[in-house]
Design a protein around this motif. Structure first.
Motif, mmCIF file in Angstrom:
data_model
loop_
_atom_site.group_PDB
_atom_site.id
_atom_site.type_symbol
_atom_site.label_atom_id
_atom_site.label_comp_id
_atom_site.label_asym_id
_atom_site.label_seq_id
_atom_site.Cartn_x
_atom_site.Cartn_y
_atom_site.Cartn_z
ATOM 1 N N PRO A 5 8.376 8.384 19.060
ATOM 2 C CA PRO A 5 7.918 7.892 17.755
ATOM 3 C C PRO A 5 7.525 9.066 16.854
ATOM 4 O O PRO A 5 6.789 9.957 17.272
ATOM 5 C CB PRO A 5 6.693 7.037 18.103
ATOM 6 N N VAL A 6 8.013 9.067 15.633
ATOM 7 C CA VAL A 6 7.667 10.104 14.666
ATOM 8 C C VAL A 6 7.464 9.445 13.303
ATOM 9 O O VAL A 6 7.985 8.357 13.038
ATOM 10 C CB VAL A 6 8.755 11.195 14.545
ATOM 11 N N PHE A 7 6.698 10.103 12.446
ATOM 12 C CA PHE A 7 6.551 9.667 11.062
ATOM 13 C C PHE A 7 7.183 10.735 10.180
ATOM 14 O O PHE A 7 6.746 11.881 10.180
ATOM 15 C CB PHE A 7 5.073 9.473 10.705
ATOM 16 N N LEU A 8 8.207 10.364 9.440
ATOM 17 C CA LEU A 8 8.951 11.299 8.612
ATOM 18 C C LEU A 8 8.430 11.283 7.178
ATOM 19 O O LEU A 8 8.249 10.220 6.593
ATOM 20 C CB LEU A 8 10.441 10.938 8.611
ATOM 21 N N ARG A 9 8.216 12.458 6.617
ATOM 22 C CA ARG A 9 7.843 12.569 5.205
ATOM 23 C C ARG A 9 9.135 12.613 4.384
ATOM 24 O O ARG A 9 9.887 13.585 4.453
ATOM 25 C CB ARG A 9 7.003 13.819 4.965
ATOM 26 N N ALA A 34 8.584 4.592 0.860
ATOM 27 C CA ALA A 34 8.300 5.860 1.530
ATOM 28 C C ALA A 34 8.582 7.063 0.639
ATOM 29 O O ALA A 34 8.388 8.204 1.065
ATOM 30 C CB ALA A 34 9.130 5.971 2.804
ATOM 31 N N ILE A 84 6.012 -2.392 10.620
ATOM 32 C CA ILE A 84 4.988 -1.481 10.102
ATOM 33 C C ILE A 84 3.759 -2.244 9.640
ATOM 34 O O ILE A 84 3.857 -3.250 8.936
ATOM 35 C CB ILE A 84 5.547 -0.661 8.928
ATOM 36 N N ASP A 86 0.627 -1.327 7.311
ATOM 37 C CA ASP A 86 0.288 -0.304 6.325
ATOM 38 C C ASP A 86 -1.147 -0.474 5.852
ATOM 39 O O ASP A 86 -1.475 -1.437 5.150
ATOM 40 C CB ASP A 86 1.254 -0.401 5.143
ATOM 41 N N ASP A 88 -2.706 2.343 4.289
ATOM 42 C CA ASP A 88 -2.585 3.713 3.809
ATOM 43 C C ASP A 88 -3.935 4.425 3.742
ATOM 44 O O ASP A 88 -4.877 3.888 3.158
ATOM 45 C CB ASP A 88 -1.944 3.679 2.416
ATOM 46 N N LEU A 91 -0.931 4.232 9.312
ATOM 47 C CA LEU A 91 0.306 3.507 9.552
ATOM 48 C C LEU A 91 0.409 3.205 11.039
ATOM 49 O O LEU A 91 0.211 4.090 11.873
ATOM 50 C CB LEU A 91 1.528 4.330 9.132
ATOM 51 N N ALA A 93 3.130 1.652 13.728
ATOM 52 C CA ALA A 93 4.532 1.281 13.886
ATOM 53 C C ALA A 93 4.732 0.637 15.252
ATOM 54 O O ALA A 93 4.246 1.142 16.265
ATOM 55 C CB ALA A 93 5.426 2.513 13.756
#
Length: 252
Positions: A5-9, A34, A84, A86, A88, A91, A93
């Motif tokens: 699992p990763v969160f991409l900017r 996003a 997701i 959210d 903010d 987050l 997932a």
């Protein structure tokens, strides 16, 4: 674990989106939320979403070294899109590796109902209080234990409490130390992590180090914090160390 699992900017970055219809529209909305810049198939990008799951399109994109998500085609996916929650900047997932979007959605709905609307505000408050937290607990280990105690169930800044943000000043001003060094024993009922009691699961998530008999299965140890030290041992330790230590043994 079959995926990382990763969160991409993605703010301002191009993401290819192909296909038309409701699925494409939903993916476009998600990408735009996003901050991504949605582009067509012929443009340069590192990621692509093939909303109609077309295998030929997937093949063309992969040939260019692009990571692809193919809707409803987990066998063609380099990455999957989770359900997701959210709050903010918080987050959460929930993914099933493409096995069942319906299950991920159901879990999201259950978990979302538990989380206060102000949870994101708590994250911001903790970020803004970093200097004060370091001043309160100068040593890293003590700081981690202090934060863990504050965020624990029923703690002063329990993240499931609507009052957590308001309690931040009192929590930082409290001179009480975190829980004293201690060793807790967990007797495992089976090798199945689903048989862990709620108490055992909570302690595994909090422990600084875990002493365990050689026959304790890896599936149980995987439930512990990633940075907790694992120490195989034949007998319960007499001097386990600072913070919370666990001794895991099987009922047999």
């Amino acid at each position: 674990m079959q995926s990382l699992p990763v969160f991409l900017r993605l703010t301002g970055k191009p993401v290819i989106l192909t296909g038309e219809g409701e699925a494409a529209d939903a993916k476009r909305r998600l990408l735009e939320r996003a901050g991504a810049r949605v582009v067509g198939e012929t443009q340069e990008a590192a990621l692509a979403i093939v909303s109609d799951g077309d295998a030929a399109t997937v093949a063309r994109l992969r040939a260019r070294g692009i990571l692809v998500n193919a809707t409803d085609r987990p066998d063609l996916c380099d990455f999957t899109l989770p359900a997701i929650i959210d709050r903010d900047p918080v987050l959460i997932a929930i993914g099933t590796g493409g096995a069942s979007a319906g299950l991920a959605k159901a879990l999201r709905q259950r978990i979302e109902a538990l989380l206060p609307a102000r949870l994101g505000n708590l994250a911001v408050a903790l970020h803004e209080a970093r200097d004060a937290i370091r001043a309160r607990w100068p040593e890293a280990a003590a700081r981690r234990r202090g934060i863990d105690a504050g965020l624990a169930a029923g703690g002063p800044i329990d993240p499931l409490s609507d009052k957590a943000v308001d309690a931040m000043p009192d929590w930082l001003a409290d001179n009480a130390d975190a829980a004293a060094d201690r060793l807790e024993t967990i007797r495992l009922l089976s090798s199945d992590p689903d048989d862990l009691t709620l108490r055992a699961a909570r302690l595994l998530g909090e422990a600084d180090r875990i002493y365990h008999a050689p026959d304790v299965p890896a599936a149980i140890l995987d439930r512990a914090r990633a940075d907790a030290v694992r120490i195989p041992a034949a007998v319960k330790p007499e001097a386990p160390g600072e913070g919370l230590s666990l001794w895991l043994e099987t009922m047999a």
